[in-house]
Design a protein around this motif. Structure first.
Motif, short mmCIF file in Angstrom:
data_model
loop_
_atom_site.label_atom_id
_atom_site.label_comp_id
_atom_site.label_asym_id
_atom_site.label_seq_id
_atom_site.Cartn_x
_atom_site.Cartn_y
_atom_site.Cartn_z
N ARG A 133 0.93 -1.02 -0.15
CA ARG A 133 -0.10 0.10 0.04
C ARG A 133 0.83 1.42 0.07
O ARG A 133 0.66 2.39 -0.64
CB ARG A 133 -0.95 -0.03 1.11
N MET A 134 1.95 1.24 0.62
CA MET A 134 2.68 2.26 0.77
C MET A 134 3.59 2.50 -0.67
O MET A 134 3.53 3.70 -1.07
CB MET A 134 3.82 2.06 1.86
N ALA A 135 3.98 1.49 -1.28
CA ALA A 135 4.45 1.59 -2.57
C ALA A 135 3.55 2.38 -3.33
O ALA A 135 3.84 2.96 -4.53
CB ALA A 135 5.09 0.31 -2.88
N MET A 136 2.16 1.94 -3.50
CA MET A 136 1.19 2.30 -4.54
C MET A 136 1.13 3.86 -4.19
O MET A 136 0.99 4.70 -5.27
CB MET A 136 0.12 1.58 -4.28
N VAL A 137 1.05 4.13 -2.81
CA VAL A 137 1.01 5.85 -2.60
C VAL A 137 2.10 6.12 -2.99
O VAL A 137 1.94 7.59 -3.52
CB VAL A 137 0.63 5.81 -0.89
N GLU A 138 3.21 5.92 -2.79
CA GLU A 138 4.56 6.61 -3.07
C GLU A 138 4.49 6.67 -4.82
O GLU A 138 4.79 7.76 -5.39
CB GLU A 138 5.65 5.78 -2.73
N ARG A 139 4.03 5.68 -5.72
CA ARG A 139 4.12 5.83 -7.06
C ARG A 139 2.67 6.96 -7.51
O ARG A 139 3.08 7.85 -8.31
CB ARG A 139 3.47 4.49 -7.48
N GLN A 140 1.85 6.92 -6.60
CA GLN A 140 1.00 8.00 -7.00
C GLN A 140 1.25 9.45 -6.79
O GLN A 140 1.19 10.38 -7.64
CB GLN A 140 -0.40 7.86 -6.19
N VAL A 141 2.10 9.59 -5.79
CA VAL A 141 2.79 10.68 -5.27
C VAL A 141 3.61 11.17 -6.55
O VAL A 141 3.80 12.46 -7.01
CB VAL A 141 3.37 10.97 -4.09
N GLU A 142 4.66 10.19 -6.86
CA GLU A 142 5.49 10.58 -7.85
C GLU A 142 4.76 11.03 -9.18
O GLU A 142 5.37 11.79 -10.07
CB GLU A 142 6.53 9.33 -8.16
N GLU A 143 3.83 10.47 -9.45
CA GLU A 143 3.06 10.71 -10.71
C GLU A 143 2.46 12.00 -10.73
O GLU A 143 2.46 12.76 -11.71
CB GLU A 143 2.07 9.35 -11.12
N ALA A 144 1.93 12.37 -9.63
CA ALA A 144 1.20 13.77 -9.45
C ALA A 144 2.38 14.54 -9.32
O ALA A 144 2.04 15.95 -9.98
CB ALA A 144 0.54 13.54 -8.15
N HIS A 145 3.59 14.49 -9.13
CA HIS A 145 4.70 15.42 -9.05
C HIS A 145 4.93 15.67 -10.34
O HIS A 145 5.30 16.85 -10.86
CB HIS A 145 5.70 15.11 -8.20
N ALA A 146 5.29 14.62 -11.09
CA ALA A 146 5.55 14.61 -12.60
C ALA A 146 4.55 15.23 -13.33
O ALA A 146 4.86 15.98 -14.18
CB ALA A 146 5.85 13.05 -13.12
N GLN A 147 3.28 15.14 -12.88
CA GLN A 147 2.35 15.65 -13.71
C GLN A 147 2.42 17.31 -13.70
O GLN A 147 2.07 17.99 -14.48
CB GLN A 147 0.70 15.04 -13.45
N ARG A 148 2.43 17.69 -12.34
CA ARG A 148 2.46 19.03 -12.06
C ARG A 148 3.89 19.76 -12.58
O ARG A 148 3.76 20.64 -13.24
CB ARG A 148 2.49 19.26 -10.49
N ALA A 149 4.75 19.08 -12.74
CA ALA A 149 6.10 19.59 -13.33
C ALA A 149 5.83 19.88 -14.86
O ALA A 149 6.29 20.82 -15.31
CB ALA A 149 7.34 18.73 -13.30
N LEU A 150 4.94 18.88 -15.42
CA LEU A 150 4.73 18.93 -16.75
C LEU A 150 3.69 20.06 -17.26
O LEU A 150 4.12 20.76 -18.09
CB LEU A 150 4.14 17.63 -17.24
N GLU A 151 2.84 20.17 -16.28
CA GLU A 151 1.97 21.32 -16.52
C GLU A 151 2.45 22.76 -16.40
O GLU A 151 2.40 23.64 -17.11
CB GLU A 151 0.84 21.12 -15.54
N SER A 152 3.62 22.81 -15.36
CA SER A 152 4.39 24.04 -15.31
C SER A 152 5.12 24.23 -16.50
O SER A 152 5.34 25.29 -16.76
CB SER A 152 5.13 23.84 -13.97
N ASN A 153 5.65 23.24 -16.92
CA ASN A 153 6.61 23.61 -18.14
C ASN A 153 5.87 24.04 -19.37
O ASN A 153 6.31 24.98 -19.81
CB ASN A 153 7.57 22.21 -18.37
N GLU A 154 4.69 23.47 -19.46
CA GLU A 154 3.87 23.61 -20.62
C GLU A 154 3.46 25.31 -20.48
O GLU A 154 3.33 25.87 -21.41
CB GLU A 154 2.74 22.52 -20.71
N GLY A 155 2.96 25.67 -19.20
CA GLY A 155 2.51 27.00 -18.85
C GLY A 155 3.82 28.02 -19.25
O GLY A 155 3.64 29.08 -19.66
N ALA A 156 5.04 27.52 -18.64
CA ALA A 156 6.24 28.50 -18.95
C ALA A 156 6.52 28.74 -20.56
O ALA A 156 6.61 29.94 -20.94
CB ALA A 156 6.98 28.03 -18.23
N GLU A 157 6.05 27.60 -21.32
CA GLU A 157 6.17 27.86 -22.61
C GLU A 157 5.30 28.49 -23.39
O GLU A 157 5.59 29.29 -23.97
CB GLU A 157 6.25 26.34 -23.22
N GLN A 158 4.08 28.81 -22.74
CA GLN A 158 2.90 29.49 -23.37
C GLN A 158 3.25 30.99 -23.04
O GLN A 158 2.77 31.60 -23.71
CB GLN A 158 1.61 28.98 -22.91
#
Length: 232
Positions: A207-232
């Motif tokens: 359960r901890m590993a699955m939560v850690e994976r979800q947190v990492e994916e959420a951080h990666a998604q936020r970073a991607l959205e931030s990069n896309e926002g900066a490019e615009q």
């Protein structure tokens, strides 16, 4: 799920307590070795549970290579971590028993050496998971786990194929092998308790590993959205 976990945890605590009573009170004292033989009730079940968890890791690793699912990867990691804990117990309780019985802490016979190699393989697996970077790390770890599992049957069969200082099998070991029925009862209770405890730990770590994976994916998604926002 929220209700099942505490119920299982309480049941596991009850099993561990009763298994301790079986090992220290109900089981008779061995004639030759005395009370030091009672380590056997923890040594043997720990080994069996470690083997079972490494087998789970083996199956989960195969499934991950075939399907690339997050759940199978998390299960492989969780079962390996808990399996190493139980294998460590095996390596610690063995010398504690050996010192008063053999007069030495360790000897490089087939069973002991192959068990140490098994422990090192899965420690290497965990180090790879912890310190390696890159998207191929789970794939490499899964491949290592599959090849590493080959040592499990070698450990199990070592005392049947080689003359070793380690005691011969108590199951199917030939004439003179076996245990007093009360000793077998203590072994089985401790096996059930350790299996339940191991399952509880794997469940928690999964359960901890699955939560850690979800947190990492959420951080990666936020970073991607931030990069896309900066490019615009």
């Amino acid at each position: 799920m929220k209700k099942t976990f505490p119920i299982f945890a309480i049941a596991t605590l009850g099993l561990l307590s009763y298994a301790l009573y079986q090992a220290l009170v109900v089981a008779p004292t061995e004639v030759t070795m005395g009370n030091v033989q009672r380590i056997f009730y923890y040594h043997l079940p720990s080994a069996w549970v470690a083997f079972a968890l490494f087998f789970v890791n083996f199956l989960a690793s195969i499934w991950y290579l075939a399907k690339r699912t997050a759940g199978s990867d998390a299960l492989a990691l969780a079962s390996a971590e808990v399996g190493v804990v139980f294998c460590t117990i095996v390596l610690l309780t063995g010398p504690i028993w050996a010192r008063p019985v053999w007069g030495i802490w360790w000897t490089w016979d087939a069973r002991l050496t192959s068990t140490l190699v098994l422990w090192l393989i899965y420690v290497a697996y965990l180090m790879l998971r912890r310190f390696a970077s890159g998207g191929q790390t789970p794939v490499l770890a899964a491949a290592l786990a599959i090849f590493g599992f080959v040592d499990v049957p070698i450990v199990y069969l070592s005392i049947r194929f080689f003359r070793t200082q380690h005691p011969q099998p108590v199951i199917g070991g030939g004439p003179g092998s076996g245990l007093d029925p009360r000793m077998w009862t203590a072994v089985l209770w401790n096996l059930a308790a350790f299996a339940a405890y191991g399952s509880l730990l794997v469940w928690t770590r999964y359960r901890m590993a699955m939560v850690e994976r979800q947190v990492e994916e959420a951080h990666a998604q936020r970073a991607l959205e931030s990069n896309e926002g900066a490019e615009q």
